[in-house]
Design an enzyme around this catalytic site. Sequence first.
Site, short mmCIF file in Angstrom:
data_model
loop_
_atom_site.label_atom_id
_atom_site.label_comp_id
_atom_site.label_asym_id
_atom_site.label_seq_id
_atom_site.Cartn_x
_atom_site.Cartn_y
_atom_site.Cartn_z
N ALA A 1 50.43 12.40 38.01
CA ALA A 1 50.73 13.19 39.21
C ALA A 1 49.89 14.47 39.15
O ALA A 1 50.41 15.60 39.22
CB ALA A 1 52.22 13.48 39.35
N LEU A 2 48.60 14.27 38.99
CA LEU A 2 47.69 15.38 38.68
C LEU A 2 47.60 16.36 39.85
O LEU A 2 47.56 15.97 41.01
CB LEU A 2 46.29 14.84 38.37
CG LEU A 2 46.21 13.84 37.21
CD1 LEU A 2 44.77 13.45 36.95
CD2 LEU A 2 46.87 14.39 35.94
N HIS A 3 47.54 17.64 39.51
CA HIS A 3 47.34 18.70 40.51
C HIS A 3 46.25 19.62 39.99
O HIS A 3 45.69 19.40 38.90
CB HIS A 3 48.66 19.44 40.78
CG HIS A 3 49.35 19.91 39.54
ND1 HIS A 3 48.83 20.86 38.69
CD2 HIS A 3 50.53 19.53 38.97
CE1 HIS A 3 49.65 21.07 37.68
NE2 HIS A 3 50.69 20.26 37.82
N GLY B 1 46.25 22.32 38.53
CA GLY B 1 46.46 22.81 37.16
C GLY B 1 45.86 21.85 36.14
O GLY B 1 45.14 22.26 35.21
N HIS B 2 46.11 20.55 36.32
CA HIS B 2 45.54 19.55 35.41
C HIS B 2 44.01 19.53 35.52
O HIS B 2 43.31 19.38 34.52
CB HIS B 2 46.05 18.15 35.76
CG HIS B 2 47.52 17.94 35.55
ND1 HIS B 2 48.39 17.74 36.59
CD2 HIS B 2 48.26 17.91 34.41
CE1 HIS B 2 49.61 17.56 36.11
NE2 HIS B 2 49.56 17.67 34.79
N GLN C 1 60.96 11.57 26.28
CA GLN C 1 61.13 13.02 26.40
C GLN C 1 62.00 13.40 27.59
O GLN C 1 62.18 14.57 27.88
CB GLN C 1 59.77 13.73 26.45
CG GLN C 1 59.00 13.57 27.76
CD GLN C 1 57.64 14.25 27.69
OE1 GLN C 1 56.74 13.76 27.00
NE2 GLN C 1 57.48 15.37 28.37
N GLY D 1 48.67 23.32 29.20
CA GLY D 1 48.92 24.47 30.06
C GLY D 1 49.88 25.45 29.40
O GLY D 1 50.81 25.05 28.69
N LYS E 1 51.97 27.26 31.01
CA LYS E 1 53.25 27.32 31.74
C LYS E 1 54.37 26.83 30.82
O LYS E 1 55.43 27.41 30.73
CB LYS E 1 53.20 26.46 33.00
CG LYS E 1 54.55 26.41 33.72
CD LYS E 1 54.43 25.83 35.10
CE LYS E 1 54.29 24.33 35.08
NZ LYS E 1 55.56 23.60 34.85
N SER F 1 53.94 19.01 38.69
CA SER F 1 54.03 17.71 39.36
C SER F 1 55.36 17.59 40.08
O SER F 1 55.49 16.84 41.04
CB SER F 1 53.89 16.58 38.34
OG SER F 1 52.69 16.75 37.63
O1 PAF Z 1 53.25 18.55 29.44
C1 PAF Z 1 53.30 17.31 29.66
O2 PAF Z 1 52.83 16.82 30.68
C2 PAF Z 1 53.94 16.40 28.62
O3 PAF Z 1 55.02 17.02 28.01
C3 PAF Z 1 52.94 15.87 27.58
C4 PAF Z 1 52.38 17.00 26.73
C5 PAF Z 1 51.81 15.14 28.26
C6 PAF Z 1 53.65 14.89 26.63
O4 PAF Z 1 54.16 13.80 27.32
#
Ligand code: PAF
Length: 284
Positions: A30-32, A34-35, A62, A148, A150, A187
Amino acid sequence: MITRSANVNSVRELLQKMPKPLALVPTMGALHEGHLQLLRAARQKVGPKGTVAISIFVNPIQFDKAADLENYPQPLEKDLALCEEEGVDLAFTPTKESLYHNDHSVLIHENLLTKHLCGATRPGHFDGVLTIVLKLFNILQPDFAIFGKKDFQQLAIIDRMVRDLNLPVTIIGHSTVRDSDGLALSSRNSRLKAHERTDAPRIRRALIAARDIRKTGEQNPQVYLDAARTHLLADAPDSFSIDYLELVDAKTLQPVSKVTKPTFLATACFYGDVRLIDHIGLSD
Ligand code: PAF
């Protein structure tokens, strides 16, 4: 031309032909913007001849809430097109099955920096983050990995893991990217209802209002916390709630009893079930 791989063995083979140094940007997709800035920082780090790799994987272990995982946006084809435009060399897009055995039973646990903030309100979250990040480092063997700022607690525990486990990778933190109204890019922003998106810069405004008290020399943490809480809650929409609001030492991430050293005022807030985080340095 971007090369894509969805499993561990094939990406290891591909990597043998890819030039070093290699910079990895781990993401959940879900790139924006920031990515994209992380990807540009990765390219700057390795130069035109090095390899920029991205991992796109919504890491189930996670997520502390099943609904958050189910609702997490996954526009993979759009993400890959953005990576192509950014000149990414390698996209690792593993399936859950290719990364985790059914009887997966080893987790990485950090025991100090995760005691507060997101570590306290999302049990098990950082075990999942550290475990996937270590797996990605083992699989892709990056020279650099870019995250990031953030997610400053995430960055701190990854730094700690690299230090404490002697991992041969350099971690680079990249400044938070914000929309023009101050909302930190995430995202999850795409899941806000229109009126919530309009309201969401309140989080940044509340942190700035509290931070500005620093100019008076105030040292009592409660004064900052009260000011931020008042701004966060004033005329907020019904769907808004505070998950946590904490003032922590910028290095140890433990709550402070006096605001004298650099500290972070950090919050996580909900709009419905959409959880947003942000923080501000009081020595900014
Ligand atoms: O920051 C994230 O998007 C996630 O926590 C990461 C570091 C890709 C691990 O799944």
